[in-house]
Motif scaffolding. Structure first.
Motif, PDB file in Angstrom:
ATOM      1  N   GLY A 127       1.129  -1.120  -0.048  1.00 30.57           N
ATOM      2  CA  GLY A 127       0.191   0.104   0.078  1.00 30.57           C
ATOM      3  C   GLY A 127       0.860   1.084  -0.035  1.00 30.57           C
ATOM      4  O   GLY A 127       0.986   2.071  -1.044  1.00 30.57           O
ATOM      5  N   PRO A 128       1.758   1.598   1.131  1.00 32.40           N
ATOM      6  CA  PRO A 128       2.421   2.424   1.115  1.00 32.40           C
ATOM      7  C   PRO A 128       3.818   2.772   0.333  1.00 32.40           C
ATOM      8  O   PRO A 128       4.578   3.705   0.242  1.00 32.40           O
ATOM      9  N   TYR A 129       4.166   1.370  -0.056  1.00 26.36           N
ATOM     10  CA  TYR A 129       5.463   1.500  -0.715  1.00 26.36           C
ATOM     11  C   TYR A 129       5.544   1.975  -2.218  1.00 26.36           C
ATOM     12  O   TYR A 129       6.675   2.265  -2.503  1.00 26.36           O
ATOM     13  N   TYR A 130       4.495   1.673  -3.000  1.00 29.69           N
ATOM     14  CA  TYR A 130       4.593   2.072  -4.456  1.00 29.69           C
ATOM     15  C   TYR A 130       4.645   3.477  -4.595  1.00 29.69           C
ATOM     16  O   TYR A 130       3.846   4.264  -4.009  1.00 29.69           O
ATOM     17  N   THR A 131       5.609   4.122  -5.127  1.00 27.30           N
ATOM     18  CA  THR A 131       5.902   5.318  -5.296  1.00 27.30           C
ATOM     19  C   THR A 131       6.110   6.100  -4.086  1.00 27.30           C
ATOM     20  O   THR A 131       5.927   7.371  -4.204  1.00 27.30           O
ATOM     21  N   GLY A 132       6.428   5.166  -2.968  1.00 26.65           N
ATOM     22  CA  GLY A 132       6.436   6.061  -1.712  1.00 26.65           C
ATOM     23  C   GLY A 132       7.818   6.780  -1.500  1.00 26.65           C
ATOM     24  O   GLY A 132       8.820   6.609  -2.133  1.00 26.65           O
ATOM     25  N   ALA A 133       7.769   7.571  -0.494  1.00 27.64           N
ATOM     26  CA  ALA A 133       9.270   8.094  -0.198  1.00 27.64           C
ATOM     27  C   ALA A 133       9.280   8.294   1.257  1.00 27.64           C
ATOM     28  O   ALA A 133       8.229   8.181   2.326  1.00 27.64           O
ATOM     29  N   GLY A 134      10.450   8.088   1.847  1.00 32.81           N
ATOM     30  CA  GLY A 134      10.800   8.187   3.447  1.00 32.81           C
ATOM     31  C   GLY A 134      11.500   6.902   3.794  1.00 32.81           C
ATOM     32  O   GLY A 134      11.424   5.852   3.227  1.00 32.81           O
ATOM     33  N   TYR A 135      11.943   6.987   4.926  1.00 36.07           N
ATOM     34  CA  TYR A 135      12.777   5.806   5.437  1.00 36.07           C
ATOM     35  C   TYR A 135      11.775   4.860   6.037  1.00 36.07           C
ATOM     36  O   TYR A 135      10.613   4.964   6.373  1.00 36.07           O
ATOM     37  N   GLY A 136      12.065   3.703   5.746  1.00 36.66           N
ATOM     38  CA  GLY A 136      10.994   2.455   5.845  1.00 36.66           C
ATOM     39  C   GLY A 136       9.915   2.328   4.944  1.00 36.66           C
ATOM     40  O   GLY A 136       9.071   1.582   5.216  1.00 36.66           O
TER      41      GLY A 136
ATOM     42  N   VAL B 247       5.295  -2.050  -5.495  1.00 31.35           N
ATOM     43  CA  VAL B 247       4.368  -2.314  -4.835  1.00 31.35           C
ATOM     44  C   VAL B 247       4.963  -3.182  -3.417  1.00 31.35           C
ATOM     45  O   VAL B 247       4.387  -2.721  -2.394  1.00 31.35           O
ATOM     46  N   MET B 248       6.003  -4.143  -3.513  1.00 32.53           N
ATOM     47  CA  MET B 248       6.225  -4.642  -2.475  1.00 32.53           C
ATOM     48  C   MET B 248       7.781  -4.056  -1.834  1.00 32.53           C
ATOM     49  O   MET B 248       8.329  -3.466  -2.643  1.00 32.53           O
ATOM     50  N   PRO B 249       7.920  -4.241  -0.499  1.00 34.26           N
ATOM     51  CA  PRO B 249       8.814  -3.428  -0.084  1.00 34.26           C
ATOM     52  C   PRO B 249      10.421  -3.951  -0.695  1.00 34.26           C
ATOM     53  O   PRO B 249      10.435  -5.014  -1.006  1.00 34.26           O
ATOM     54  N   GLY B 250      11.215  -3.230  -1.007  1.00 37.78           N
ATOM     55  CA  GLY B 250      12.542  -3.504  -1.665  1.00 37.78           C
ATOM     56  C   GLY B 250      12.219  -3.731  -3.103  1.00 37.78           C
ATOM     57  O   GLY B 250      13.298  -4.031  -3.795  1.00 37.78           O
ATOM     58  N   GLN B 251      11.375  -3.585  -3.769  1.00 40.62           N
ATOM     59  CA  GLN B 251      10.848  -3.763  -5.073  1.00 40.62           C
ATOM     60  C   GLN B 251      10.907  -2.545  -5.955  1.00 40.62           C
ATOM     61  O   GLN B 251      10.174  -1.380  -5.533  1.00 40.62           O
ATOM     62  N   TRP B 252      11.550  -2.403  -6.974  1.00 39.24           N
ATOM     63  CA  TRP B 252      11.777  -1.104  -7.812  1.00 39.24           C
ATOM     64  C   TRP B 252      11.411  -1.398  -9.216  1.00 39.24           C
ATOM     65  O   TRP B 252      11.452  -2.577  -9.609  1.00 39.24           O
ATOM     66  N   GLU B 253      11.446  -0.549 -10.025  1.00 34.15           N
ATOM     67  CA  GLU B 253      11.329  -0.394 -11.435  1.00 34.15           C
ATOM     68  C   GLU B 253      12.006   0.393 -12.379  1.00 34.15           C
ATOM     69  O   GLU B 253      12.223   1.745 -11.857  1.00 34.15           O
ATOM     70  N   PHE B 254      12.654   0.123 -13.417  1.00 33.13           N
ATOM     71  CA  PHE B 254      13.205   1.025 -14.182  1.00 33.13           C
ATOM     72  C   PHE B 254      12.560   0.943 -15.632  1.00 33.13           C
ATOM     73  O   PHE B 254      12.420  -0.267 -15.911  1.00 33.13           O
TER      74      PHE B 254
END
Length: 403
Positions: A180-189, A218-225
């Motif tokens: 929920g909060p991780y996708y395109t999120g910002a901040g520590y954690g 969407v998942m913690p530690g997951q990114w996309e380029f």
């Protein structure tokens, strides 16, 4: 005071010492150099039997101006699962040059193709060769691609073993808060692993890789380029180099990059390689109808496409987490649960592109783009049926014998 002319013999010797401009002189040229201080380093990058980038460094006498100025090199294929020990030599043919973002100018990265030394055939893992054939066959359609590469940053486990815990997952083994909060999120954690994603982005730009953007997933530690738009074979080349650069970046961040389509079991998103695609008729007036026609053609060979779209994709394409079930094919406008999504803007403009959401994060971009182009080419430019020979036509027209 008159300037003394240099003796012709001395000038000729100096020219030979410098070597041919824009072409590496090889060991012969290196042997004549007093020092390698101004030499250029070329990092040759290729794919092994499992589509994992490998590389080795060559010292060159000068900076080549094109791939034609580079040497064909070789390596031990028995150590990359591409040859037997008793006959292991594999040739590396340079195909594309990028700037080296790690060593800086004038050093370069060289994308190379692997070929067997004993028979001249593409080595195991070299799918680029066949992709080139397809792209050349349908070059009049001018295919454009853009791939959204998802990946997961993992905590290191035992050396040589596949890591199992993503960055951001709790040390005590418990799971973090739900997606929920991780996708395109910002901040520590929340934006866990941003230093890796940022460094990768800038290294790609410095290398000349066509990187178009990046975001937390969407998942913690997951990114996309995102890589593209790229034309034809360029898509596979640039994504391959982007993946290589990512592996290099993680070396200094104490984490491992996973391209697994389902790195974490449970109610967590998988990782894909959504592939955006268009050909000239799709980008012109009336293109929406062409897109629909091609989507229908994709549906007729859906299983063939899935076979080319990456291993372990069945764990990702479950019908949940923004995917369509692996055994179901459907396409629709702005539908992220479909196999192929057509952007709303494309529908509005009546032309544009389509997005195949099925390829997995670990897919081979050469196989994916070749399959998409082949199906599209056969749909839009069907080859005429061969005319029957006179004797065959006569036999076909003859009445069947009575039983």
């Amino acid at each position: 005071m008159a300037i003394k002319k240099r003796p012709a013999a001395a000038a000729k010797g100096a020219a030979a010492k410098r070597g041919k401009k824009g072409q590496d002189g090889g060991s012969t040229k290196l042997a004549s150099m007093d020092t390698y201080e101004k030499a250029v380093l070329a990092e040759y990058v290729w794919l092994d039997a499992k589509q994992t980038p490998r590389s080795k460094t060559m010292t060159m006498s000068t900076l080549p101006t094109s791939v034609e100025g580079l040497r064909v090199w070789n390596y031990d294929g028995s150590s990359t699962e591409q040859a037997d020990g008793h006959n292991s030599e594999i040739y590396l043919y340079p195909r594309a040059i990028f700037k080296d973002p790690f060593r800086g100018a004038p050093h370069i990265l060289v994308l190379a193709e692997a070929y067997n030394a004993w028979d001249g055939e593409p080595s195991i893992g070299n799918t680029r060769a066949k992709c080139v054939e397809v792209m050349d066959k349908y070059e009049d359609l001018d295919p454009w691609f853009g791939i959204e590469q998802e990946y997961t940053l993992m905590k290191p486990g035992k050396v040589g073993e596949t890591p199992t815990v993503p960055l951001g997952f709790n040390e005590d083994g418990s799971e973090p808060a739900p997606q929920g909060p991780y996708y395109t999120g910002a901040g520590y954690g929340v934006a866990i692993g941003r230093p890796v994603a940022e460094e990768h982005y800038f290294k790609c730009l410095q290398a000349g890789v066509k990187i178009a953007g990046m975001n937390a997933e969407v998942m913690p530690g997951q990114w996309e380029f995102q890589i593209g738009p790229c034309r034809g074979i360029e898509m596979g080349d640039h994504l391959t180099m982007a993946r290589y650069i990512m592996l290099r970046v993680t070396e200094s961040h104490n984490c491992i990059c996973s391209f697994s389509p389902k790195p974490m079991e449970g109610d967590w998103n998988g990782a894909g390689c959504h592939t955006n695609f268009s050909v000239t008729p799709m980008r012109e007036e009336g293109g929406f109808d062409v897109i629909t026609k091609v989507c229908e053609a994709f549906g007729k060979v859906a299983a063939e496409h899935i076979a080319e779209y990456g291993e372990g994709n069945d764990k990702r394409l479950t019908g949940k987490h923004e995917t369509c079930d692996i055994n179901t094919f459907k396409f629709g406008v702005a539908n992220r649960g479909a196999s192929i999504r057509i952007p709303r803007e494309t529908e509005k403009d009546g032309k544009g592109y389509m997005e195949d959401r099925r390829p997995a994060a670990n897919c081979d971009p050469y196989r994916v783009t070749a399959k998409m182009m082949k199906t599209t080419g056969e749909c839009l430019n069907p080859e005429p049926e061969a005319e029957a020979k006179p004797e065959e036509a006569a036999a076909a027209a003859a009445p069947a014998a009575a039983e």
